[in-house]
Scaffold this motif. Sequence first.
Motif, PDB file in Angstrom:
ATOM      1  N   LEU A 101      37.081  56.775  36.637  1.00  0.00           N
ATOM      2  CA  LEU A 101      38.244  56.798  35.842  1.00  0.00           C
ATOM      3  C   LEU A 101      38.432  55.520  34.859  1.00  0.00           C
ATOM      4  O   LEU A 101      39.397  55.470  34.246  1.00  0.00           O
ATOM      5  CB  LEU A 101      39.638  56.862  36.669  1.00  0.00           C
ATOM      6  CG  LEU A 101      39.739  58.209  37.712  1.00  0.00           C
ATOM      7  CD1 LEU A 101      40.978  57.982  38.252  1.00  0.00           C
ATOM      8  CD2 LEU A 101      39.830  59.149  36.570  1.00  0.00           C
ATOM      9  N   GLY A 102      37.383  54.639  35.144  1.00  0.00           N
ATOM     10  CA  GLY A 102      37.512  53.341  34.394  1.00  0.00           C
ATOM     11  C   GLY A 102      38.469  52.305  34.419  1.00  0.00           C
ATOM     12  O   GLY A 102      38.765  51.431  33.614  1.00  0.00           O
ATOM     13  N   LEU A 103      39.045  52.368  35.898  1.00  0.00           N
ATOM     14  CA  LEU A 103      40.099  51.655  36.184  1.00  0.00           C
ATOM     15  C   LEU A 103      39.465  49.981  36.742  1.00  0.00           C
ATOM     16  O   LEU A 103      40.438  49.289  36.755  1.00  0.00           O
ATOM     17  CB  LEU A 103      41.078  52.070  37.309  1.00  0.00           C
ATOM     18  CG  LEU A 103      41.611  53.428  37.048  1.00  0.00           C
ATOM     19  CD1 LEU A 103      42.358  53.965  38.275  1.00  0.00           C
ATOM     20  CD2 LEU A 103      42.599  53.316  35.841  1.00  0.00           C
ATOM     21  N   THR A 104      38.428  49.924  36.900  1.00  0.00           N
ATOM     22  CA  THR A 104      37.637  48.736  37.229  1.00  0.00           C
ATOM     23  C   THR A 104      37.563  47.729  36.301  1.00  0.00           C
ATOM     24  O   THR A 104      37.027  46.416  36.380  1.00  0.00           O
ATOM     25  CB  THR A 104      36.641  48.905  38.447  1.00  0.00           C
ATOM     26  OG1 THR A 104      35.528  49.633  37.577  1.00  0.00           O
ATOM     27  CG2 THR A 104      37.126  49.623  39.532  1.00  0.00           C
ATOM     28  N   LYS A 105      37.624  48.208  34.878  1.00  0.00           N
ATOM     29  CA  LYS A 105      37.202  47.329  33.760  1.00  0.00           C
ATOM     30  C   LYS A 105      38.245  46.326  33.559  1.00  0.00           C
ATOM     31  O   LYS A 105      39.235  46.279  34.014  1.00  0.00           O
ATOM     32  CB  LYS A 105      37.067  48.195  32.628  1.00  0.00           C
ATOM     33  CG  LYS A 105      35.947  49.004  32.467  1.00  0.00           C
ATOM     34  CD  LYS A 105      36.125  50.028  31.508  1.00  0.00           C
ATOM     35  CE  LYS A 105      34.752  51.197  31.485  1.00  0.00           C
ATOM     36  NZ  LYS A 105      34.887  52.120  30.431  1.00  0.00           N
ATOM     37  N   ASP A 106      37.795  45.102  33.144  1.00  0.00           N
ATOM     38  CA  ASP A 106      38.674  44.022  33.079  1.00  0.00           C
ATOM     39  C   ASP A 106      40.014  44.189  31.970  1.00  0.00           C
ATOM     40  O   ASP A 106      40.870  43.597  32.208  1.00  0.00           O
ATOM     41  CB  ASP A 106      37.832  42.803  32.551  1.00  0.00           C
ATOM     42  CG  ASP A 106      36.799  42.317  33.549  1.00  0.00           C
ATOM     43  OD1 ASP A 106      37.098  42.518  34.933  1.00  0.00           O
ATOM     44  OD2 ASP A 106      35.837  41.529  33.300  1.00  0.00           O
ATOM     45  N   ASP A 107      39.578  45.056  31.184  1.00  0.00           N
ATOM     46  CA  ASP A 107      40.594  45.211  30.164  1.00  0.00           C
ATOM     47  C   ASP A 107      41.782  46.281  30.487  1.00  0.00           C
ATOM     48  O   ASP A 107      42.666  46.582  29.721  1.00  0.00           O
ATOM     49  CB  ASP A 107      40.196  45.471  28.702  1.00  0.00           C
ATOM     50  CG  ASP A 107      39.372  46.657  28.725  1.00  0.00           C
ATOM     51  OD1 ASP A 107      38.879  47.470  29.715  1.00  0.00           O
ATOM     52  OD2 ASP A 107      38.739  47.114  27.718  1.00  0.00           O
ATOM     53  N   VAL A 108      41.632  46.895  31.733  1.00  0.00           N
ATOM     54  CA  VAL A 108      42.544  47.703  32.103  1.00  0.00           C
ATOM     55  C   VAL A 108      43.873  47.167  32.557  1.00  0.00           C
ATOM     56  O   VAL A 108      43.904  46.257  33.293  1.00  0.00           O
ATOM     57  CB  VAL A 108      42.050  48.657  33.154  1.00  0.00           C
ATOM     58  CG1 VAL A 108      43.093  49.926  33.672  1.00  0.00           C
ATOM     59  CG2 VAL A 108      40.925  49.458  32.675  1.00  0.00           C
ATOM     60  N   SER A 109      45.143  47.736  31.814  1.00  0.00           N
ATOM     61  CA  SER A 109      46.505  46.777  32.180  1.00  0.00           C
ATOM     62  C   SER A 109      46.893  47.235  33.416  1.00  0.00           C
ATOM     63  O   SER A 109      46.499  48.620  34.295  1.00  0.00           O
ATOM     64  CB  SER A 109      47.348  47.448  31.171  1.00  0.00           C
ATOM     65  OG  SER A 109      47.647  48.916  31.227  1.00  0.00           O
ATOM     66  N   GLY A 110      47.787  46.650  34.200  1.00  0.00           N
ATOM     67  CA  GLY A 110      48.607  47.151  35.280  1.00  0.00           C
ATOM     68  C   GLY A 110      49.300  48.231  35.181  1.00  0.00           C
ATOM     69  O   GLY A 110      49.173  49.020  35.988  1.00  0.00           O
ATOM     70  N   GLN A 153      45.837  45.770  39.866  1.00  0.00           N
ATOM     71  CA  GLN A 153      44.641  45.561  39.835  1.00  0.00           C
ATOM     72  C   GLN A 153      44.060  45.044  41.394  1.00  0.00           C
ATOM     73  O   GLN A 153      43.260  45.618  41.940  1.00  0.00           O
ATOM     74  CB  GLN A 153      43.921  44.403  38.940  1.00  0.00           C
ATOM     75  CG  GLN A 153      44.138  44.906  37.564  1.00  0.00           C
ATOM     76  CD  GLN A 153      45.470  44.637  36.931  1.00  0.00           C
ATOM     77  OE1 GLN A 153      46.384  44.462  37.516  1.00  0.00           O
ATOM     78  NE2 GLN A 153      45.453  44.860  35.535  1.00  0.00           N
ATOM     79  N   GLU A 154      44.860  44.207  41.971  1.00  0.00           N
ATOM     80  CA  GLU A 154      44.601  43.813  43.431  1.00  0.00           C
ATOM     81  C   GLU A 154      45.031  44.974  44.296  1.00  0.00           C
ATOM     82  O   GLU A 154      44.445  44.688  45.501  1.00  0.00           O
ATOM     83  CB  GLU A 154      45.561  42.409  43.659  1.00  0.00           C
ATOM     84  CG  GLU A 154      44.796  41.198  42.950  1.00  0.00           C
ATOM     85  CD  GLU A 154      45.768  40.048  43.007  1.00  0.00           C
ATOM     86  OE1 GLU A 154      45.483  38.766  42.937  1.00  0.00           O
ATOM     87  OE2 GLU A 154      47.073  40.138  42.833  1.00  0.00           O
ATOM     88  N   GLY A 155      45.810  45.637  43.932  1.00  0.00           N
ATOM     89  CA  GLY A 155      46.079  46.690  45.017  1.00  0.00           C
ATOM     90  C   GLY A 155      45.364  47.869  44.915  1.00  0.00           C
ATOM     91  O   GLY A 155      45.723  48.991  45.396  1.00  0.00           O
ATOM     92  N   LEU A 156      44.349  47.886  43.779  1.00  0.00           N
ATOM     93  CA  LEU A 156      43.450  49.184  43.650  1.00  0.00           C
ATOM     94  C   LEU A 156      42.473  49.313  44.647  1.00  0.00           C
ATOM     95  O   LEU A 156      41.746  48.266  44.779  1.00  0.00           O
ATOM     96  CB  LEU A 156      42.895  48.968  42.127  1.00  0.00           C
ATOM     97  CG  LEU A 156      42.197  50.113  41.591  1.00  0.00           C
ATOM     98  CD1 LEU A 156      42.927  51.525  41.556  1.00  0.00           C
ATOM     99  CD2 LEU A 156      41.455  49.718  40.337  1.00  0.00           C
ATOM    100  N   ARG A 157      42.500  50.516  45.194  1.00  0.00           N
ATOM    101  CA  ARG A 157      41.384  50.993  46.071  1.00  0.00           C
ATOM    102  C   ARG A 157      40.217  51.281  45.264  1.00  0.00           C
ATOM    103  O   ARG A 157      40.240  52.252  44.698  1.00  0.00           O
ATOM    104  CB  ARG A 157      41.556  52.014  46.987  1.00  0.00           C
ATOM    105  CG  ARG A 157      40.683  52.476  48.022  1.00  0.00           C
ATOM    106  CD  ARG A 157      41.414  53.384  48.941  1.00  0.00           C
ATOM    107  NE  ARG A 157      40.035  53.802  49.783  1.00  0.00           N
ATOM    108  CZ  ARG A 157      39.379  53.022  50.897  1.00  0.00           C
ATOM    109  NH1 ARG A 157      39.846  51.917  50.827  1.00  0.00           N
ATOM    110  NH2 ARG A 157      38.431  53.683  51.549  1.00  0.00           N
ATOM    111  N   VAL A 158      39.130  50.530  45.263  1.00  0.00           N
ATOM    112  CA  VAL A 158      37.981  51.019  44.556  1.00  0.00           C
ATOM    113  C   VAL A 158      37.112  51.689  45.556  1.00  0.00           C
ATOM    114  O   VAL A 158      36.476  52.706  45.233  1.00  0.00           O
ATOM    115  CB  VAL A 158      37.231  49.701  44.181  1.00  0.00           C
ATOM    116  CG1 VAL A 158      35.835  50.103  43.332  1.00  0.00           C
ATOM    117  CG2 VAL A 158      38.321  49.011  43.061  1.00  0.00           C
TER     118      VAL A 158
END
Length: 116
Positions: A69-78, A56-61
């Motif tokens: 893609l819904g990757l910034t939601k709190d419940d998305v797994s690593g 999550q910390e390495g994700l470019r937003v």
Amino acid sequence: MKATIWHNPKCGTSRKTLAILQESEGVELTIVEYLKTAPSRDKLAQLFRDAGMTPQEGLRVRGSPAEELGLTKDDVSGDAILDAMAKEPILINRPLVETEKGVRLCRPQDIVHEIL
């Protein structure tokens, strides 16, 4: 010392980090343009683990389809983020640099000095 940079030549921070590496004495540098040659999912997992950060910390937003893609939601797994990064390397924040002293996401670029 061997160093590998996962580099995007269109990114100013990545170019500045690359310049630091190129100007550092004794650095045997490998440059990987990760948008052309994406790291594997396993390599990404290893890089983030060695950097002490989560996917999550390495994700470019910004400038990526992460939100769509819904990757910034709190419940998305690593794991889901790693899978997405392996398929769409634009989702990887950069530049990542790996040396025998560790891995860093070099934002800002001066962080690279920690592993030289």
